[in-house]
Scaffold this motif. Structure first.
Motif, PDB file in Angstrom:
ATOM      1  N   ILE A  42      16.256  40.638  55.662  1.00 28.15           N
ATOM      2  CA  ILE A  42      17.679  40.493  55.367  1.00 28.15           C
ATOM      3  C   ILE A  42      17.870  40.253  53.879  1.00 28.15           C
ATOM      4  O   ILE A  42      17.161  39.439  53.273  1.00 28.15           O
ATOM      5  CB  ILE A  42      18.286  39.314  56.163  1.00 28.15           C
ATOM      6  N   GLU A  43      18.819  40.957  53.284  1.00 29.36           N
ATOM      7  CA  GLU A  43      19.167  40.771  51.876  1.00 29.36           C
ATOM      8  C   GLU A  43      20.597  40.257  51.798  1.00 29.36           C
ATOM      9  O   GLU A  43      21.461  40.675  52.578  1.00 29.36           O
ATOM     10  CB  GLU A  43      19.055  42.088  51.103  1.00 29.36           C
ATOM     11  N   GLY A  44      20.842  39.345  50.875  1.00 32.78           N
ATOM     12  CA  GLY A  44      22.182  38.790  50.721  1.00 32.78           C
ATOM     13  C   GLY A  44      22.591  38.658  49.269  1.00 32.78           C
ATOM     14  O   GLY A  44      21.782  38.251  48.427  1.00 32.78           O
ATOM     15  N   LYS A  45      23.836  39.024  48.969  1.00 30.92           N
ATOM     16  CA  LYS A  45      24.432  38.839  47.644  1.00 30.92           C
ATOM     17  C   LYS A  45      25.729  38.064  47.815  1.00 30.92           C
ATOM     18  O   LYS A  45      26.522  38.367  48.715  1.00 30.92           O
ATOM     19  CB  LYS A  45      24.718  40.185  46.965  1.00 30.92           C
ATOM     20  N   PHE A  46      25.963  37.083  46.938  1.00 31.99           N
ATOM     21  CA  PHE A  46      27.120  36.207  47.105  1.00 31.99           C
ATOM     22  C   PHE A  46      27.724  35.846  45.754  1.00 31.99           C
ATOM     23  O   PHE A  46      27.073  35.903  44.716  1.00 31.99           O
ATOM     24  CB  PHE A  46      26.720  34.909  47.817  1.00 31.99           C
ATOM     25  N   VAL A  47      29.001  35.434  45.825  1.00 30.57           N
ATOM     26  CA  VAL A  47      29.668  34.709  44.748  1.00 30.57           C
ATOM     27  C   VAL A  47      29.991  33.346  45.326  1.00 30.57           C
ATOM     28  O   VAL A  47      30.809  33.237  46.248  1.00 30.57           O
ATOM     29  CB  VAL A  47      30.946  35.428  44.274  1.00 30.57           C
ATOM     30  N   ASN A  48      29.325  32.299  44.840  1.00 34.70           N
ATOM     31  CA  ASN A  48      29.448  30.990  45.463  1.00 34.70           C
ATOM     32  C   ASN A  48      30.696  30.244  45.006  1.00 34.70           C
ATOM     33  O   ASN A  48      31.527  30.786  44.258  1.00 34.70           O
ATOM     34  CB  ASN A  48      28.180  30.157  45.232  1.00 34.70           C
ATOM     35  N   GLU A  49      30.835  29.001  45.446  1.00 37.38           N
ATOM     36  CA  GLU A  49      32.037  28.228  45.158  1.00 37.38           C
ATOM     37  C   GLU A  49      32.196  27.924  43.676  1.00 37.38           C
ATOM     38  O   GLU A  49      33.298  27.634  43.223  1.00 37.38           O
ATOM     39  CB  GLU A  49      32.001  26.921  45.965  1.00 37.38           C
ATOM     40  N   SER A 196      29.951  41.506  56.004  1.00 36.21           N
ATOM     41  CA  SER A 196      30.658  40.844  54.909  1.00 36.21           C
ATOM     42  C   SER A 196      30.995  39.432  55.361  1.00 36.21           C
ATOM     43  O   SER A 196      31.430  39.226  56.493  1.00 36.21           O
ATOM     44  CB  SER A 196      31.936  41.605  54.546  1.00 36.21           C
ATOM     45  N   VAL A 197      30.765  38.464  54.489  1.00 39.68           N
ATOM     46  CA  VAL A 197      30.994  37.062  54.837  1.00 39.68           C
ATOM     47  C   VAL A 197      31.897  36.430  53.794  1.00 39.68           C
ATOM     48  O   VAL A 197      31.799  36.742  52.594  1.00 39.68           O
ATOM     49  CB  VAL A 197      29.653  36.294  54.931  1.00 39.68           C
ATOM     50  N   SER A 198      32.811  35.571  54.232  1.00 37.53           N
ATOM     51  CA  SER A 198      33.716  34.909  53.292  1.00 37.53           C
ATOM     52  C   SER A 198      34.136  33.566  53.853  1.00 37.53           C
ATOM     53  O   SER A 198      34.161  33.348  55.063  1.00 37.53           O
ATOM     54  CB  SER A 198      34.960  35.772  53.019  1.00 37.53           C
ATOM     55  N   GLY A 199      34.446  32.657  52.950  1.00 34.61           N
ATOM     56  CA  GLY A 199      34.942  31.339  53.303  1.00 34.61           C
ATOM     57  C   GLY A 199      35.796  30.830  52.160  1.00 34.61           C
ATOM     58  O   GLY A 199      36.237  31.609  51.304  1.00 34.61           O
ATOM     59  N   GLU A 200      36.043  29.544  52.144  1.00 33.62           N
ATOM     60  CA  GLU A 200      36.855  28.966  51.082  1.00 33.62           C
ATOM     61  C   GLU A 200      36.089  29.023  49.760  1.00 33.62           C
ATOM     62  O   GLU A 200      35.047  28.386  49.598  1.00 33.62           O
ATOM     63  CB  GLU A 200      37.228  27.521  51.412  1.00 33.62           C
ATOM     64  N   ASN A 201      36.581  29.827  48.834  1.00 31.43           N
ATOM     65  CA  ASN A 201      36.019  29.938  47.476  1.00 31.43           C
ATOM     66  C   ASN A 201      34.641  30.583  47.431  1.00 31.43           C
ATOM     67  O   ASN A 201      33.910  30.408  46.453  1.00 31.43           O
ATOM     68  CB  ASN A 201      35.954  28.563  46.800  1.00 31.43           C
ATOM     69  N   TYR A 202      34.249  31.331  48.451  1.00 25.61           N
ATOM     70  CA  TYR A 202      32.996  32.086  48.344  1.00 25.61           C
ATOM     71  C   TYR A 202      33.108  33.366  49.168  1.00 25.61           C
ATOM     72  O   TYR A 202      33.925  33.483  50.087  1.00 25.61           O
ATOM     73  CB  TYR A 202      31.797  31.252  48.802  1.00 25.61           C
ATOM     74  N   SER A 203      32.273  34.317  48.829  1.00 27.69           N
ATOM     75  CA  SER A 203      32.230  35.596  49.542  1.00 27.69           C
ATOM     76  C   SER A 203      30.869  36.230  49.307  1.00 27.69           C
ATOM     77  O   SER A 203      30.098  35.792  48.451  1.00 27.69           O
ATOM     78  CB  SER A 203      33.345  36.536  49.062  1.00 27.69           C
ATOM     79  N   GLY A 204      30.585  37.267  50.062  1.00 30.70           N
ATOM     80  CA  GLY A 204      29.312  37.939  49.884  1.00 30.70           C
ATOM     81  C   GLY A 204      29.070  38.968  50.961  1.00 30.70           C
ATOM     82  O   GLY A 204      29.950  39.286  51.768  1.00 30.70           O
ATOM     83  N   SER A 205      27.863  39.501  50.961  1.00 30.23           N
ATOM     84  CA  SER A 205      27.483  40.508  51.937  1.00 30.23           C
ATOM     85  C   SER A 205      26.034  40.291  52.348  1.00 30.23           C
ATOM     86  O   SER A 205      25.208  39.817  51.566  1.00 30.23           O
ATOM     87  CB  SER A 205      27.668  41.915  51.381  1.00 30.23           C
ATOM     88  N   LEU A 206      25.747  40.637  53.579  1.00 30.32           N
ATOM     89  CA  LEU A 206      24.402  40.565  54.137  1.00 30.32           C
ATOM     90  C   LEU A 206      24.083  41.912  54.758  1.00 30.32           C
ATOM     91  O   LEU A 206      24.949  42.533  55.381  1.00 30.32           O
ATOM     92  CB  LEU A 206      24.303  39.476  55.203  1.00 30.32           C
ATOM     93  N   TRP A 207      22.864  42.375  54.574  1.00 28.53           N
ATOM     94  CA  TRP A 207      22.474  43.601  55.231  1.00 28.53           C
ATOM     95  C   TRP A 207      21.004  43.543  55.628  1.00 28.53           C
ATOM     96  O   TRP A 207      20.193  42.857  55.017  1.00 28.53           O
ATOM     97  CB  TRP A 207      22.753  44.828  54.365  1.00 28.53           C
ATOM     98  N   ILE A 208      20.701  44.266  56.685  1.00 27.21           N
ATOM     99  CA  ILE A 208      19.332  44.355  57.176  1.00 27.21           C
ATOM    100  C   ILE A 208      18.681  45.563  56.524  1.00 27.21           C
ATOM    101  O   ILE A 208      19.098  46.702  56.757  1.00 27.21           O
ATOM    102  CB  ILE A 208      19.301  44.470  58.708  1.00 27.21           C
ATOM    103  N   SER A 209      17.686  45.317  55.701  1.00 27.21           N
ATOM    104  CA  SER A 209      17.008  46.421  55.031  1.00 27.21           C
ATOM    105  C   SER A 209      15.960  47.061  55.917  1.00 27.21           C
ATOM    106  O   SER A 209      15.643  48.239  55.771  1.00 27.21           O
ATOM    107  CB  SER A 209      16.353  45.929  53.732  1.00 27.21           C
TER     108      SER A 209
END
Length: 262
Positions: A42-49, A196-209
Motif C-alpha cells: 500500500i502506498e499513501g500520500k497525504f497533506v496533514n493537519e 481518497s481519504v479526508s478529515g478535518e484539515n487533512y486529505s490524501g490518497s491510498l492505493w494498492i500497488s
C-alpha cells in the motif's frame, strides 16, 4: 424443597447466560478486507493537519492462522515493523531490533506525520464489526459498529459488499471520509485499489500497488537457495528444456505508472 428450588434457579441462570453468550457471538460479524494469506503493498500520500506533505509505504503480510506483520516506511521518521496477534501487539525498529510493547491506548498514535493511525493497521489485521441491530423494524445494514478498535467506533458505507463511499467515526473529533474505487479481484479476494481519504484539515490518497498470495513470496527466486555453478557443460534431457530468465512474482493489482510516479 428449598434446596431443589435453588438448584433449579441456578440451572436456569446458567442456561440463560449460555444463550446470551451464544446470541452475542452471533451478533459479531467478521468483516475483514481479506481472509486469505496475502501480501498487500500500500502506498499513501497525504497533506496533514500542519499542511505538510507526507507519505508512507506499507507492506502488509496477512496470515489467516498466524501473526500479521506490517513493514511501515514513513518518509518523515524511521521505518518500523508492526506485529499484531489481536490480543497483543508490538513495534520493532530496524536499528538494533528494538521492541516496543503496545497497549490499546497506543493505537491512537499517528504513523509518522501522516493522518494514519496504528489502529488502522490493527483494523486491517483484526477488523471485526458488529452486525446491524436486528431488533429494529428496519435495520440499516450499512451501519456497522467496530468490535475491535480503540479509535474508530462505527463504519457507515453506502453499499455492500463493495462500497464507493465510507465514513468512520470515533475518538477523533471529526469523521474520516473515504471514496473507494477500482475494486479488483484476485483468487477470490476483492480489494479497492484506490481510495481518497479526508478529515478535518487533512486529505490524501491510498492505493494498492500490488497484492498476491503469500505463497508467491516463498517461490520467489531471491528466497530460493543458490545452487553452485557447474563449470562443465551439462547435457539437457530430452523433453526437459530449461527456461531462461528470472521468474517474477505476479503483481496482480498494479495501477498505472503515471499515478505511481507522481
Amino acid at each position: 424443597m428449598i434446596q431443589g428450588m435453588k438448584i433449579t434457579v441456578i440451572a436456569l441462570c446458567v442456561s440463560t447466560a449460555t444463550l446470551m453468550a451464544s446470541s452475542n457471538q452471533q451478533k459479531v460479524c467478521p468483516r475483514l478486507l481479506t481472509n486469505a494469506s496475502m501480501i498487500i503493498n500500500i502506498e499513501g500520500k497525504f497533506v496533514n493537519e500542519e499542511r505538510n506533505r507526507t507519505r508512507a509505504s506499507i507492506e502488509w503480510r496477512h496470515h489467516s492462522d498466524a501473526l500479521d506483520t506490517f513493514f511501515v516506511k514513513p518518509n518523515d521518521s524511521r521505518p518500523f515493523t508492526y506485529i499484531t496477534a489481536g490480543k497483543y501487539r508490538y513495534i520493532e525498529f530496524e536499528e538494533g531490533k528494538i521492541k516496543r510493547q503496545l497497549g490499546l491506548h497506543h493505537l491512537r498514535e499517528n504513523i509518522g506525520l501522516t493522518p494514519l493511525k496504528l489502529d488502522d493497521l490493527e483494523l486491517l489485521a483484526n477488523g471485526y464489526f458488529k452486525c446491524p441491530d436486528t431488533t429494529k423494524l428496519e435495520p440499516n445494514k450499512n451501519i456497522l459498529a467496530t468490535a475491535a478498535s480503540n479509535t474508530w467506533w462505527s463504519l457507515v458505507v453506502d453499499s455492500l459488499p463493495n462500497p464507493e463511499k465510507a465514513v468512520m467515526r470515533g475518538a477523533p473529533k471529526s469523521p474520516r471520509y473515504f471514496s473507494l474505487a477500482n475494486w479488483k479481484s484476485y483468487a477470490g479476494e476483492t480489494f479497492p485499489t484506490l481510495a481518497s481519504v479526508s478529515g478535518e484539515n487533512y486529505s490524501g490518497s491510498l492505493w494498492i500497488s500490488s497484492a498476491y498470495p503469500s505463497q508467491a513470496l516463498e517461490l520467489a527466486p531471491e528466497n530460493k537457495p543458490v545452487k553452485p555453478k557447474i563449470l562443465l557443460p551439462v547435457p539437457k534431457l530430452f523433453g526437459k528444456i530449461a527456461v531462461e530468465g528470472e521468474r517474477k512474482i505476479p503483481l496482480i493489482l498494479k495501477l498505472n505508472q503515471k499515478l505511481l510516479s507522481e
